[in-house]
Design a protein around this motif. Structure first.
Motif, PDB file in Angstrom:
ATOM      1  N   ASN A 121     -87.840 -53.616  -3.174  1.00 59.28           N
ATOM      2  CA  ASN A 121     -89.610 -53.565  -4.189  1.00 59.28           C
ATOM      3  C   ASN A 121     -89.583 -55.217  -3.805  1.00 59.28           C
ATOM      4  OD1 ASN A 121     -90.473 -55.123  -6.011  1.00 59.28           O
ATOM      5  ND2 ASN A 121     -88.806 -54.678  -7.422  1.00 59.28           N
ATOM      6  N   TRP A 164     -93.613 -51.650   2.200  1.00 60.80           N
ATOM      7  CA  TRP A 164     -94.413 -51.060   0.820  1.00 60.80           C
ATOM      8  C   TRP A 164     -95.877 -50.660   0.719  1.00 60.80           C
ATOM      9  CZ3 TRP A 164     -92.823 -51.483  -4.844  1.00 60.80           C
ATOM     10  CH2 TRP A 164     -94.122 -51.769  -5.411  1.00 60.80           C
ATOM     11  N   TYR A 171     -97.691 -47.543   1.160  1.00 63.13           N
ATOM     12  CA  TYR A 171     -97.569 -46.656   0.281  1.00 63.13           C
ATOM     13  C   TYR A 171     -98.163 -47.318  -1.420  1.00 63.13           C
ATOM     14  CZ  TYR A 171     -92.479 -47.284  -1.778  1.00 63.13           C
ATOM     15  OH  TYR A 171     -91.822 -47.609  -2.203  1.00 63.13           O
ATOM     16  N   ASN A 172     -98.540 -48.712  -1.078  1.00 63.75           N
ATOM     17  CA  ASN A 172     -99.071 -49.267  -2.444  1.00 63.75           C
ATOM     18  C   ASN A 172    -100.231 -50.272  -2.127  1.00 63.75           C
ATOM     19  OD1 ASN A 172     -96.448 -48.922  -4.518  1.00 63.75           O
ATOM     20  ND2 ASN A 172     -95.666 -49.160  -2.712  1.00 63.75           N
ATOM     21  N   PHE A 213    -102.260 -44.403 -10.349  1.00 63.55           N
ATOM     22  CA  PHE A 213    -101.374 -44.652  -9.510  1.00 63.55           C
ATOM     23  C   PHE A 213    -101.491 -43.115  -9.126  1.00 63.55           C
ATOM     24  CE2 PHE A 213     -99.960 -48.568 -12.046  1.00 63.55           C
ATOM     25  CZ  PHE A 213     -99.904 -49.364 -11.025  1.00 63.55           C
ATOM     26  N   THR A 263    -100.722 -57.828  -4.758  1.00 67.34           N
ATOM     27  CA  THR A 263    -100.025 -55.946  -5.118  1.00 67.34           C
ATOM     28  C   THR A 263     -99.917 -56.221  -6.371  1.00 67.34           C
ATOM     29  OG1 THR A 263     -99.344 -54.356  -3.968  1.00 67.34           O
ATOM     30  CG2 THR A 263     -97.834 -56.278  -3.810  1.00 67.34           C
ATOM     31  N   LEU A 308     -97.027 -54.013  -9.751  1.00 70.45           N
ATOM     32  CA  LEU A 308     -96.219 -52.879  -9.913  1.00 70.45           C
ATOM     33  C   LEU A 308     -96.941 -52.030 -10.947  1.00 70.45           C
ATOM     34  CD1 LEU A 308     -93.177 -55.361 -10.991  1.00 70.45           C
ATOM     35  CD2 LEU A 308     -93.284 -54.031  -9.099  1.00 70.45           C
ATOM     36  N   HIS A 309     -95.968 -50.438 -10.618  1.00 68.75           N
ATOM     37  CA  HIS A 309     -96.272 -49.943 -12.068  1.00 68.75           C
ATOM     38  C   HIS A 309     -95.630 -50.527 -12.773  1.00 68.75           C
ATOM     39  CE1 HIS A 309     -96.267 -45.456 -14.170  1.00 68.75           C
ATOM     40  NE2 HIS A 309     -96.692 -45.427 -13.274  1.00 68.75           N
ATOM     41  N   TYR A 325     -85.557 -48.826  -6.594  1.00 69.16           N
ATOM     42  CA  TYR A 325     -85.848 -49.068  -5.262  1.00 69.16           C
ATOM     43  C   TYR A 325     -84.492 -49.267  -4.055  1.00 69.16           C
ATOM     44  CZ  TYR A 325     -91.003 -49.673  -6.674  1.00 69.16           C
ATOM     45  OH  TYR A 325     -92.396 -48.770  -7.243  1.00 69.16           O
ATOM     46  N   TRP A 332     -95.433 -43.994  -7.892  1.00 73.52           N
ATOM     47  CA  TRP A 332     -95.218 -45.473  -8.319  1.00 73.52           C
ATOM     48  C   TRP A 332     -96.246 -45.919  -8.065  1.00 73.52           C
ATOM     49  CZ3 TRP A 332     -89.594 -46.783 -10.037  1.00 73.52           C
ATOM     50  CH2 TRP A 332     -89.190 -46.160 -10.975  1.00 73.52           C
ATOM     51  N   GLY A 333     -96.806 -45.647  -6.684  1.00 76.40           N
ATOM     52  CA  GLY A 333     -97.534 -46.235  -5.545  1.00 76.40           C
ATOM     53  C   GLY A 333     -98.981 -45.754  -5.963  1.00 76.40           C
ATOM     54  N   THR A 378     -99.596 -41.912   1.526  1.00 72.05           N
ATOM     55  CA  THR A 378     -98.540 -41.982   0.734  1.00 72.05           C
ATOM     56  C   THR A 378     -96.830 -41.241   1.311  1.00 72.05           C
ATOM     57  OG1 THR A 378     -97.072 -41.133  -1.445  1.00 72.05           O
ATOM     58  CG2 THR A 378     -98.560 -40.233   0.088  1.00 72.05           C
TER      59      THR A 378
END
Length: 560
Positions: free
Chosen positions: A73, A87, A90-91, A134, A199, A201-202, A215, A223-224, A229
């Motif tokens: 994270n 990160w 995939y985010n 998401f 960016t 967070l979910h 994480y 959550w991404g 992915t």
């Protein structure tokens, strides 16, 4: 301080130092400064084969060295640069910067951004793309912005947040005209607000338990969001494969696969030579020599948003005495260290003088030179005055305790060993015994999070151009990100006051004044930056030396 896309600084091990081509190096004037004809500013050049999306082939694989970090994270205090890079595959990459630092909004996430000031308070309205969701189906809406703010604003100390700066100046995040609009209200004005929501967070990832632990050695693709992915993550080898995300609503990723192979730096060079990797850092003259001129490859080199520094753990018994720290710093010939680092390279730069700004940036001042000079004879006097007397073996002692200090060395890189040896040689005549303590590169995060070091050499990579706002991450006494543990409540107050200055020029001036005071704790010593130099397979687009630019994943691939 450690790493997230919103932070400018992401910690990296010393072995990640990048360097550039050919021969010669900077020398010393005998006072620890650079040569008289050394450049006044480091390079701000870029070299990454920029190509528009339409000029990238569909398909192919892009493989480099890398792996999931212990803490994946990037908002977490124990994350590093590796976490931030992984990160981003995939985010959300919602806000990026040009190489020179201009803000770029990604319309796949933020379809409109409005910034207003009402009654002296700034209001930012983010209108979120209606399609944005998401991977688990949860809409990306104002709640994701709110959750990211709440996890990072410092109001709940249970969150191990990397930095609260900026988030703590937000008074509310509210629903706008509908759920797809977030209205962010600040107390006062925040000129660098964009760094807070590059960016997000979910909401489910923004609970204390998940923020801190979910994480750790684990990915959460559900959550991404984004063009890619997680396809496969081998927890045994550490290798990761990203594949196209069928739930992505924007331009599809050009690559079939993005692969990280878990290799140490020396192994990565060999893997590149064998054709297993598409890209590798040329970290020193030896690695550059190995990769230069390989068929089908090219060298890309430019300026560097990196800085490598010595961290002094003020909580360790041997460095609790400020006089000892000062004497050690007075004994370090930084120009000589830079000469070793850049040996065999056609590169020189001014010695860095700030933790947060680079010499190619507006407002930069060499704050270090105003508080410290290379002066080993003065170092002896400093130790004499503090009661450290030379022993028969040349090692000083006080109250029956010898002046022995540990230096943590990661891995077995020859250049890192040479620099460690130079530190030993510099400190010996002053009466300080530096003891080399070896550790594995894989232990980097743990050494930092557990503060298992006396003196440690590590680097930071700036992720955005607003370095002035991160001074607290380095020097505030109540920050976990302050690896040295130095500082005072009075200095904390002065540093924090700089974040409320709306005018960026005035803010930088105030930061320079505060940093000069912070450096007088003698717990942090900037050493060198160096350029960013990479060996890359020809045709690889939007990859290389980019300064502050972080290309969107879907734009990376192979040129048509």
């Amino acid at each position: 301080m450690r790493a997230r896309l919103a932070l400018p600084v992401a910690l990296i091990a010393a072995v990640s130092v990048a360097a550039t081509a050919c021969s010669s190096s900077s020398g010393s004037d005998g006072a620890g400064g650079a040569k008289k004809d050394a450049p006044r500013a480091a390079s701000a050049a870029v070299d990454y084969n920029p190509q528009p999306y339409e000029n990238i082939k569909d398909g192919g694989t892009y493989t480099t060295a890398g792996t999931f970090d212990d803490q994946g994270n990037p908002f977490n205090v124990n994350a590093t640069l590796t976490a931030a890079r992984v990160w981003g595959w995939y985010n959300a990459d919602a806000i990026t910067y040009s190489p020179t630092g201009e803000v770029q909004y990604n319309p796949d996430y933020y379809s409109e951004v409005k910034v207003d000031v009402e009654g002296g308070n700034q209001k930012v309205t983010l209108t979120i793309n209606p399609k944005a969701a998401f991977n688990d189906g949860t809409p990306i809406d104002w709640k994701a912005i709110e959750a990211t703010w709440k996890a990072n604003n410092g109001s709940d100390k249970e969150f191990a947040a990397s930095s609260t700066d900026g988030y703590d100046k937000i008074t509310s995040v509210a629903k706008g005209e509908n759920a797809k609009q977030a209205v962010i209200t600040f107390k006062g004005v925040n000129a660098s607000w964009s760094t807070l929501f590059t960016t997000f967070l979910h909401p489910e990832a923004a609970t204390v338990a998940n923020f801190n632990k979910a994480y750790v050695k684990k990915a959460h693709p559900e959550w991404g969001a984004g063009p890619y992915t997680v396809g496969k993550w081998d927890t045994h080898s550490g290798n990761i494969t990203f594949v196209r995300n069928p739930k992505w609503w924007g331009k599809k990723g050009k690559l079939d696969k993005r692969v990280y192979v878990n290799l140490e730096s020396t192994a990565a060079v060999n893997a590149f030579k064998n054709g297993q990797l598409d890209y590798t850092s040329a970290v020193d003259a030896e690695s550059l020599k190995q990769v230069k001129g390989l068929k089908g490859t090219e060298i890309r080199s430019g300026g560097s948003p990196f800085e490598y520094s010595l961290y002094f753990n003020t909580k360790s018994a041997s460095l609790a005495d400020k006089a000892v720290r000062k004497a050690v710093q007075q004994s370090v010939d930084r120009a000589q260290i830079a000469k070793i680092q850049f040996q065999g390279l056609d590169y020189e730069e001014p010695l860095p003088g700030s933790a947060v700004l680079y010499s190619f940036q507006k407002g930069y001042e060499d704050n270090l030179s105003s508080v410290l000079k290379y002066a080993p004879d003065e170092a002896k006097k400093t130790l004499d005055a503090a009661g450290w007397k030379p022993g028969s073996d040349g090692v000083r002692a006080k109250d029956g305790k010898k002046l022995e200090i540990g230096y943590t060395l990661l891995g077995d890189d020859p250049l890192d060993k040479a620099i460690a040896g130079a530190f030993v040689a510099m400190l010996k005549p002053v009466g300080v015994k530096l003891v080399i303590r070896k550790a594995d590169e894989a232990d980097f995060s743990k050494i930092l999070s557990d503060r298992r070091f006396d003196i440690f050499l590590a680097g930071n990579r700036s992720m955005d151009p607003f370095g002035a706002r991160y001074l607290c991450d380095f020097f505030c006494s109540d920050r976990d990100s302050n690896l040295t543990g130095a500082g005072s409540p009075a200095l904390d107050k002065e540093i924090r006051a700089t974040t409320g200055i709306a005018d960026l020029d005035e803010q930088v001036a105030a930061v320079n004044r505060a940093e000069k005071k912070a450096l007088q704790d003698y717990a942090f010593l900037p050493l060198f930056s160096g350029p960013s130099t990479y060996s890359v397979k020809k045709g690889l687009a939007n990859v290389g030396a980019t300064i502050f630019f972080s290309p969107l994943p879907e734009t990376i691939g192979w040129q048509k």
